[in-house]
Design a protein around this motif. Structure first.
Motif, PDB file in Angstrom:
ATOM      1  N   GLY A 137       0.820  -1.198   0.000  1.00 36.03           N
ATOM      2  CA  GLY A 137       0.000   0.000   0.000  1.00 36.03           C
ATOM      3  C   GLY A 137       0.854   1.248   0.000  1.00 36.03           C
ATOM      4  N   TRP A 138       0.264   2.325  -0.502  1.00 38.53           N
ATOM      5  CA  TRP A 138       0.861   3.659  -0.400  1.00 38.53           C
ATOM      6  C   TRP A 138      -0.070   4.532   0.431  1.00 38.53           C
ATOM      7  CZ3 TRP A 138       5.619   5.268  -1.800  1.00 38.53           C
ATOM      8  CH2 TRP A 138       6.344   4.494  -2.719  1.00 38.53           C
ATOM      9  N   PHE A 139       0.504   5.253   1.356  1.00 43.64           N
ATOM     10  CA  PHE A 139      -0.226   6.187   2.202  1.00 43.64           C
ATOM     11  C   PHE A 139       0.515   7.518   2.185  1.00 43.64           C
ATOM     12  CE2 PHE A 139      -3.300   3.489   4.476  1.00 43.64           C
ATOM     13  CZ  PHE A 139      -2.840   2.231   4.113  1.00 43.64           C
ATOM     14  N   ARG A 140      -0.169   8.543   2.632  1.00 41.44           N
ATOM     15  CA  ARG A 140       0.477   9.834   2.760  1.00 41.44           C
ATOM     16  C   ARG A 140      -0.037  10.539   4.006  1.00 41.44           C
ATOM     17  NH1 ARG A 140      -2.211  12.892  -2.522  1.00 41.44           N
ATOM     18  NH2 ARG A 140      -4.333  13.108  -1.666  1.00 41.44           N
ATOM     19  N   GLN A 141       0.789  11.435   4.515  1.00 44.96           N
ATOM     20  CA  GLN A 141       0.406  12.186   5.708  1.00 44.96           C
ATOM     21  C   GLN A 141       0.892  13.615   5.568  1.00 44.96           C
ATOM     22  OE1 GLN A 141       1.600  10.375   9.432  1.00 44.96           O
ATOM     23  NE2 GLN A 141      -0.018  11.477  10.508  1.00 44.96           N
ATOM     24  N   VAL A 165      -7.353  -0.441   3.044  1.00 42.08           N
ATOM     25  CA  VAL A 165      -7.276   1.027   3.078  1.00 42.08           C
ATOM     26  C   VAL A 165      -6.951   1.529   4.479  1.00 42.08           C
ATOM     27  CG1 VAL A 165      -8.899   1.201   1.148  1.00 42.08           C
ATOM     28  CG2 VAL A 165      -9.734   1.385   3.510  1.00 42.08           C
ATOM     29  N   ILE A 166      -6.847   0.614   5.434  1.00 42.28           N
ATOM     30  CA  ILE A 166      -6.615   0.976   6.831  1.00 42.28           C
ATOM     31  C   ILE A 166      -5.129   0.839   7.154  1.00 42.28           C
ATOM     32  CG2 ILE A 166      -7.191   0.446   9.217  1.00 42.28           C
ATOM     33  CD1 ILE A 166      -9.830  -0.750   8.137  1.00 42.28           C
ATOM     34  N   ALA A 167      -4.527   1.907   7.582  1.00 40.77           N
ATOM     35  CA  ALA A 167      -3.084   1.922   7.818  1.00 40.77           C
ATOM     36  C   ALA A 167      -2.657   0.893   8.852  1.00 40.77           C
ATOM     37  CB  ALA A 167      -2.638   3.318   8.235  1.00 40.77           C
ATOM     38  N   THR A 168      -3.431   0.732   9.890  1.00 31.74           N
ATOM     39  CA  THR A 168      -3.030  -0.176  10.961  1.00 31.74           C
ATOM     40  C   THR A 168      -3.089  -1.651  10.557  1.00 31.74           C
ATOM     41  OG1 THR A 168      -5.270  -0.028  11.851  1.00 31.74           O
ATOM     42  CG2 THR A 168      -3.603   1.416  12.834  1.00 31.74           C
ATOM     43  N   TYR A 174      -1.413  -2.799   8.082  1.00 33.10           N
ATOM     44  CA  TYR A 174      -0.120  -3.094   7.463  1.00 33.10           C
ATOM     45  C   TYR A 174       0.933  -3.329   8.535  1.00 33.10           C
ATOM     46  CZ  TYR A 174      -2.140  -1.820   2.993  1.00 33.10           C
ATOM     47  OH  TYR A 174      -2.925  -1.787   1.879  1.00 33.10           O
ATOM     48  N   GLU A 175       1.730  -4.372   8.342  1.00 31.58           N
ATOM     49  CA  GLU A 175       2.708  -4.751   9.351  1.00 31.58           C
ATOM     50  C   GLU A 175       4.019  -3.985   9.237  1.00 31.58           C
ATOM     51  OE1 GLU A 175       1.004  -9.018   8.329  1.00 31.58           O
ATOM     52  OE2 GLU A 175       1.169  -7.106   7.282  1.00 31.58           O
ATOM     53  N   TYR A 176       4.384  -3.589   8.027  1.00 32.18           N
ATOM     54  CA  TYR A 176       5.706  -3.006   7.807  1.00 32.18           C
ATOM     55  C   TYR A 176       5.572  -1.688   7.056  1.00 32.18           C
ATOM     56  CZ  TYR A 176       6.917  -7.826   8.852  1.00 32.18           C
ATOM     57  OH  TYR A 176       7.019  -9.047   9.450  1.00 32.18           O
ATOM     58  N   TRP A 177       6.433  -0.745   7.432  1.00 33.75           N
ATOM     59  CA  TRP A 177       6.396   0.606   6.890  1.00 33.75           C
ATOM     60  C   TRP A 177       7.793   1.091   6.537  1.00 33.75           C
ATOM     61  CZ3 TRP A 177       1.961   3.510   6.074  1.00 33.75           C
ATOM     62  CH2 TRP A 177       0.783   2.945   6.555  1.00 33.75           C
ATOM     63  N   GLY A 178       7.850   1.885   5.481  1.00 46.39           N
ATOM     64  CA  GLY A 178       9.077   2.598   5.197  1.00 46.39           C
ATOM     65  C   GLY A 178       9.164   3.867   6.025  1.00 46.39           C
ATOM     66  N   GLN A 179      10.245   4.588   5.837  1.00 44.81           N
ATOM     67  CA  GLN A 179      10.493   5.796   6.624  1.00 44.81           C
ATOM     68  C   GLN A 179       9.795   7.017   6.035  1.00 44.81           C
ATOM     69  OE1 GLN A 179      12.475   4.717   4.288  1.00 44.81           O
ATOM     70  NE2 GLN A 179      13.066   6.565   3.171  1.00 44.81           N
ATOM     71  N   GLY A 180       9.320   6.902   4.802  1.00 40.63           N
ATOM     72  CA  GLY A 180       8.615   8.004   4.156  1.00 40.63           C
ATOM     73  C   GLY A 180       9.522   8.865   3.301  1.00 40.63           C
ATOM     74  N   THR A 181       8.907   9.499   2.319  1.00 39.45           N
ATOM     75  CA  THR A 181       9.624  10.435   1.457  1.00 39.45           C
ATOM     76  C   THR A 181       8.731  11.655   1.238  1.00 39.45           C
ATOM     77  OG1 THR A 181      10.845  10.678  -0.636  1.00 39.45           O
ATOM     78  CG2 THR A 181       8.850   9.356  -0.721  1.00 39.45           C
ATOM     79  N   GLN A 182       9.327  12.825   1.331  1.00 40.02           N
ATOM     80  CA  GLN A 182       8.557  14.065   1.262  1.00 40.02           C
ATOM     81  C   GLN A 182       8.260  14.437  -0.190  1.00 40.02           C
ATOM     82  OE1 GLN A 182       7.430  16.288   3.855  1.00 40.02           O
ATOM     83  NE2 GLN A 182       6.342  17.208   2.117  1.00 40.02           N
TER      84      GLN A 182
END
Length: 123
Positions: free
Chosen positions: A35-39, A105-108, A110-118
């Motif tokens: 998945g891809w998410f954004r914040q 579609v629910i972030a929680t 997902y078990e693993y996450w990257g550090q994010g990119t701006q």
């Protein structure tokens, strides 16, 4: 255990394009839906899109579905978010995430996450 590293973020003018990549390591990549998410600042993490383990099924949020494309290359352990016609409201930190079950579609979920990119889109 899966390690995820995103790349490709940056500053772009409205109407421009960016390609985000997420490289996975540490486990068999095609065991995972991605998945891809954004914040954005002061906002909750938002679902952008997802792709199933084989790459033949994708789902995107209504806000991006005509502008963003998701694909993966299991031979390279990568998943890509191609973003076009970017808008200032797309400005956020973008994260890729891995789930051992069906995409969600629910972030929680997902078990693993990257550090994010701006990603910053100027008007």
């Amino acid at each position: 255990q899966v390690q995820l590293v995103e790349s490709g973020g940056g500053l772009v003018q409205a109407g421009g394009s960016l390609r985000l990549s997420c490289e996975a390591s540490g486990a068999t990549f095609n065991y995972f839906d991605m998945g891809w998410f954004r914040q954005a600042p002061a906002k909750d993490r938002e679902f952008v899109g997802a792709i199933n383990w084989s790459g033949d099924g994708t789902f995107k949020a209504d806000s991006v579905k005509d502008r963003f494309t998701i694909f993966r290359d299991n031979s390279k352990n990568t998943v890509t978010l191609q973003m076009t016609n970017l808008k200032p409201e797309d400005t956020a930190v973008y994260y890729c995430a891995a789930r051992s079950g069906p995409w969600s579609v629910i972030a929680t979920d997902y078990e693993y996450w990257g550090q994010g990119t701006q990603v910053t889109v100027s008007s």
